[in-house]
Write a protein that holds these residues in place. Structure first.
Motif, PDB file in Angstrom:
ATOM      1  N   UNK A   1      63.467  92.381  55.642  1.00 14.00           N
ATOM      2  CA  UNK A   1      64.658  92.521  56.487  1.00 14.00           C
ATOM      3  C   UNK A   1      65.874  92.137  55.651  1.00 14.00           C
ATOM      4  N   UNK A   2      66.691  93.129  55.296  1.00 11.88           N
ATOM      5  CA  UNK A   2      67.869  92.871  54.478  1.00 11.88           C
ATOM      6  C   UNK A   2      69.102  92.945  55.376  1.00 11.88           C
ATOM      7  N   UNK A   3      69.946  91.925  55.290  1.00 14.91           N
ATOM      8  CA  UNK A   3      71.180  91.942  56.065  1.00 14.91           C
ATOM      9  C   UNK A   3      72.358  91.544  55.183  1.00 14.91           C
ATOM     10  N   UNK A   4      73.467  92.245  55.354  1.00  9.94           N
ATOM     11  CA  UNK A   4      74.737  91.879  54.743  1.00  9.94           C
ATOM     12  C   UNK A   4      75.722  91.703  55.893  1.00  9.94           C
ATOM     13  N   UNK A   5      76.197  90.484  56.086  1.00 10.22           N
ATOM     14  CA  UNK A   5      77.023  90.146  57.240  1.00 10.22           C
ATOM     15  C   UNK A   5      78.388  89.670  56.766  1.00 10.22           C
ATOM     16  N   UNK A   6      79.443  90.288  57.267  1.00  7.11           N
ATOM     17  CA  UNK A   6      80.800  89.838  56.976  1.00  7.11           C
ATOM     18  C   UNK A   6      81.551  89.641  58.288  1.00  7.11           C
ATOM     19  N   UNK A   7      82.622  88.873  58.231  1.00  4.04           N
ATOM     20  CA  UNK A   7      83.388  88.522  59.421  1.00  4.04           C
ATOM     21  C   UNK A   7      84.836  88.969  59.237  1.00  4.04           C
ATOM     22  N   UNK A   8      85.323  89.746  60.201  1.00  2.23           N
ATOM     23  CA  UNK A   8      86.684  90.257  60.122  1.00  2.23           C
ATOM     24  C   UNK A   8      87.625  89.581  61.109  1.00  2.23           C
ATOM     25  N   UNK A   9      87.097  88.688  61.910  1.00  5.42           N
ATOM     26  CA  UNK A   9      87.960  87.932  62.807  1.00  5.42           C
ATOM     27  C   UNK A   9      88.131  88.518  64.186  1.00  5.42           C
ATOM     28  N   UNK A  10      87.488  89.668  64.471  1.00  9.37           N
ATOM     29  CA  UNK A  10      87.662  90.272  65.791  1.00  9.37           C
ATOM     30  C   UNK A  10      86.516  89.962  66.742  1.00  9.37           C
ATOM     31  N   UNK A  11      85.590  89.095  66.305  1.00 15.56           N
ATOM     32  CA  UNK A  11      84.470  88.717  67.160  1.00 15.56           C
ATOM     33  C   UNK A  11      83.272  89.632  67.042  1.00 15.56           C
ATOM     34  N   UNK A  12      83.421  90.759  66.351  1.00 20.27           N
ATOM     35  CA  UNK A  12      82.308  91.690  66.140  1.00 20.27           C
ATOM     36  C   UNK A  12      81.994  91.737  64.655  1.00 20.27           C
ATOM     37  N   UNK A  13      81.017  90.998  64.183  1.00 20.56           N
ATOM     38  CA  UNK A  13      80.713  90.971  62.741  1.00 20.56           C
ATOM     39  C   UNK A  13      80.479  92.370  62.189  1.00 20.56           C
ATOM     40  N   UNK A  14      80.925  92.555  60.965  1.00 18.80           N
ATOM     41  CA  UNK A  14      80.759  93.828  60.260  1.00 18.80           C
ATOM     42  C   UNK A  14      79.473  93.716  59.453  1.00 18.80           C
ATOM     43  N   UNK A  15      78.400  94.281  59.966  1.00 18.43           N
ATOM     44  CA  UNK A  15      77.062  94.012  59.441  1.00 18.43           C
ATOM     45  C   UNK A  15      76.320  95.299  59.113  1.00 18.43           C
ATOM     46  N   UNK A  16      75.580  95.246  58.001  1.00 16.25           N
ATOM     47  CA  UNK A  16      74.671  96.318  57.633  1.00 16.25           C
ATOM     48  C   UNK A  16      73.281  95.707  57.455  1.00 16.25           C
ATOM     49  N   UNK A  17      72.278  96.415  57.927  1.00 23.57           N
ATOM     50  CA  UNK A  17      70.901  95.928  57.831  1.00 23.57           C
ATOM     51  C   UNK A  17      69.982  97.065  57.433  1.00 23.57           C
ATOM     52  N   UNK A  18      68.808  96.708  56.958  1.00 20.30           N
ATOM     53  CA  UNK A  18      67.715  97.670  56.825  1.00 20.30           C
ATOM     54  C   UNK A  18      66.404  96.891  56.864  1.00 20.30           C
TER      55      UNK A  18
END
Length: 778
Positions: free
Chosen positions: A711-728
């Motif tokens: 399970x690979x996840x890349x999680x970033x936070x832009x401040x709008x409460x909805x994390x900008x995330x990519x997974x596979x």
């Protein structure tokens, strides 16, 4: 909570095992009052919402069973000690829950645990020693949801459709799985050695030399089928000024220790997305709206051995403080299927001491039970039912400070580090796990002669059992006796980055090495693996160019840089030219130094490097603790071992009729329903972050992955409460070959593509092809 209190309310309907719908009231099934909504987005990812923890577990258990009922049910059979009953005694289990080599060993091990009642006793204890009320409710609901799916009779997976061993489960079954996962690094690592231990007969077994036993201990603790990378980047190193996390665990692809992806929401109380190990009621690795975390397998040694001095003429009695104590016997009986299909009971005796069970050797560590001495295993995770609550607490965290506090309060992680980043821009490394309370001073005072050697080389304490004062005692701030004070563990908070790739804490940040911690936690100032060095170099190279973006972190995973190739391919080509080998030299000279599926020369280098890596003279410049990221280095073209390895690799490919310049993905792939899916990535020794371990088949090469990126996840936070995330999820959501989600994410993984995660409810509702399932316990 009584033993029956751990079960789902009421008796589960036995007829459900026949896979036919059985009319029953909500009271009879334990469903009354439970409700959950499951919204399925792309790639079959469930987003489960419920008003309370029981309902959340209800929806989670149902969705988990829908995707992977057969592997989950196999785990139930294993933990019930019934594998020999259904599958015979000699076959090998998948080892997802222990190291047992046969079904019989597995059954004897888990039946002994079940007969002891330890899980039930821990269940009666208040949190944090026992389960929290919330986790009990989650577990109760999980069992009910699983049973509902089983009762509906919709199983399509041929691996278990119509199987006699399918049965409804209870809350106790859910708790048993969490307990077994906690013991994987201790008792679960020596399953055979516990079940086979017996007093010495007429012929005395031969003990190994101290040096060989110490080397065996080192290899034992390094030989696991799990690993991970994780990188957390803080405000000083991201383009957004907020946190960014890469989680890249390397776990088995084909067993009951796979990950399964989900989102769990209780409005106003919990909102967490990520992945859980099969059977876990809560997310184990994931993120909330403000924090993301992952785990990497830690170097801490989660058990000790105790050397017993036996009473002359009585090998089942031992001395403690000058007095004699007798070992206790537990007779364990399991039902075993015979060749004619009948069942016969098999009974074996397990021997225990005040320090724990007797073991006869620990893997390659030869520690036989003689008339003179024996060895007992002390595993503090054998009283740890807190893993699930630690995961739940991390899922409620808002910041890295909250995460650190959760780790210290629950003290439930058995064998992993935690790496986290939050929306404030903080990056955290914390190795807070359950280790024996063995400080260096305690080890100096209490280790046996062999123990001094194994502790120095591998962190494994072998304590003097003749002194009761040499049993690890209660430390301040701990929730159970015998474990290390949580304030003694290494913790690092940074604004730039922290990283770990399964080496010790020491080089979590190359600019601030962590030192001064106990040997049982890990080593310091020693050579790092090529994968560790590759991770640090990749981060440093990126920061030399610019701050990290989410896309940069995604590219880092799939760059498939072979750090071994970067360090040694040029020297290998020189060596090859000196040997006048011709074509192999040209292939390696043109190789792009990656483990991409389309890379030509990667397979030749892979086969050569695996054979050469153990050569003592591989590098001209040895390891230097003052430059650990870049040493050892300078490949030695004069290494005779490397020269032989290259010749052997070329010969191996020729004999397999594989072209030396064949694209890696032509010979490193998986087959799903007849479809060949090529894979990039590489083995541990290549220093590739995207780790892929596969079995070599002569003539075909790597045709199935055993462990690796999961399970690979890349999680970033832009401040709008909805994390900008990519997974596979590399092996996809379902192990059922009839499921549309059996290989869909595997194809993404092959193409270096990602799933754009939907976290906020508004994002979920906009998913194309959204499917909604509502469960009620009316």
């Amino acid at each position: 909570m009584s033993r029956t209190g751990l079960r789902v309310a009421g008796t589960a309907v036995v007829a459900a095992a026949a896979l036919t719908p059985v009319p029953s009231s909500a009271d009879a099934t334990g469903e009354r009052g439970m409700t959950a909504t499951i919204r399925y987005t792309e790639y079959g990812i469930p987003h489960i919402t419920a008003p309370d923890y029981a309902g959340l577990g209800y929806g989670t258990g149902y969705a988990a069973a829908k995707d992977n009922i057969c592997l989950l049910a196999q785990g139930v059979v294993t933990l019930s000690g019934e594998r020999s009953k259904y599958f015979g005694p000699d076959a090998s289990p998948d080892r997802s829950l222990s190291s047992a080599s046969t079904n019989l060993a597995s059954d004897l091990f888990f039946t002994g645990i079940n007969d002891s009642g330890i899980v039930e006793r821990l269940g009666t204890s208040p949190a944090p020693l026992g389960l929290s009320v919330q986790m009990r409710e989650l577990s109760r609901g999980w069992a009910v949801g699983y049973n509902r799916y089983l009762r509906e009779g919709k199983i399509t997976d041929p691996a278990c459709r119509g199987a006699a061993w399918l049965r409804p489960i209870t809350e106790l079954d859910v708790a048993r799985r969490g307990y077994a996962l906690a013991m994987l690094g201790g008792s679960g690592m020596v399953t055979d050695q516990i079940t086979e231990a017996a007093p010495p007969g007429g012929t005395q077994p031969k003990a190994r030399s101290l040096e060989k036993a110490a080397e065996g201990a080192r290899k034992l603790l390094a030989n696991t089928d799990m690993g991970s990378n994780a990188i957390a980047v803080g405000a000083d190193a991201t383009a957004t000024g907020r946190g960014l996390l890469l989680g890249n665990p390397h776990y088995p692809w084909h067993s009951g220790r796979r990950f399964w992806q989900m989102q769990q929401t209780i409005p106003g109380k919990l909102d967490v997305s990520g992945a859980a190990l099969f059977g876990s009621p809560s997310v184990n690795i994931g993120h909330t709206s403000t924090i993301a975390w992952s785990h990497t397998v830690a170097t801490g040694v989660p058990f000790t051995l105790t050397e017993l001095r036996l009473v002359p003429g009585d090998p089942t009695s031992y001395f403690v403080d000058g007095k004699t104590e007798r070992m206790t016997q537990r007779r364990v009986t399991v039902q075993v299927k015979q060749p004619d299909g009948s069942l016969q009971p098999v009974t074996k005796t397990q021997w225990r001491t005040r320090y724990g069970p007797i073991v006869t050797s620990v893997s390659s560590v030869g520690l036989p039970w003689t008339t003179w001495n024996a060895y007992a295993l002390t595993d503090p995770n054998a009283t740890n039912l807190r893993l699930a609550d630690t995961s739940l607490a991390l899922g409620k965290a808002r910041t890295t400070d909250d995460a650190l506090r959760a780790l210290k309060q629950t003290q439930g992680l058995p064998w992993v580090n935690t790496i986290a980043a939050d929306s404030r821009g903080k990056a955290l490394f914390a190795q807070i796990q359950v280790l024996p309370n063995v400080t260096d001073a305690f080890a100096d005072r209490c280790n046996s002669l062999l123990g001094h050697l194994t502790f120095r080389q591998a962190g494994l304490a072998i304590l003097d059992g003749t002194r009761s004062s040499c049993a690890p005692g209660k430390a301040p701030g701990t929730v159970q006796p015998g474990i290390l004070d949580p304030d003694r563990y290494p913790v690092l908070n940074r604004g730039d980055y922290v990283t770990n790739s399964n080496d010790s804490y020491w080089l979590s940040n190359a600019e601030e090495p962590l030192t001064g911690y106990g040997r049982i936690i890990g080593d310091e100032k020693t050579a790092r693996s090529l994968r560790t060095r590759s991770g640090v170099v990749s981060v440093q190279d990126q920061l030399a160019k610019s701050r990290f973006t989410r896309a940069d972190m995604q590219d880092l995973v799939f760059a498939n840089r072979s750090h071994a190739g970067e360090l040694a391919a040029g020297g290998t080509v020189k060596m090859c030219r000196e040997m006048r080998l011709g074509e192999p030299c040209d292939v390696l000279a043109e190789w792009d130094r990656t483990a991409d599926a389309g890379s030509r020369g990667a397979l030749l280098f892979d086969r050569y490097w695996r054979k050469a890596l153990s050569a003592w003279d591989l590098w001209k410049t040895p390891f230097d603790a003052s430059d650990p990221v870049h040493t050892p280095r300078d490949f030695n073209p004069g290494s005779w071992a490397a020269r032989k390895a290259l010749i052997d690799a070329v010969d191996e490919l020729w004999k397999s009729n594989i072209p030396l310049d064949a694209p890696l993905g032509d010979h490193q792939y998986v087959t799903r329903n007849g479809e060949k899916i090529p894979l990039g990535g590489g083995t541990e020794g290549l220093g590739v972050l995207n780790k892929i371990e596969a079995s070599w088949t002569p003539g075909k090469a790597y045709t199935e992955v055993t462990t690796g990126s999961s399970y690979i996840q890349v999680v970033s936070f832009d401040g709008d409460g909805c994390p900008d995330t990519r997974t596979v999820l590399t092996y996809s959501q379902s192990a059922d070959p009839t499921s549309p989600h059996y290989a869909d994410q595997t194809r993404l993984f092959s193409k270096k593509q990602w799933v754009t995660e939907r976290f906020c409810s508004s994002e979920v509702d906009k998913a194309p092809g959204l499917k909604v399932v509502t469960l009620t316990g009316k």
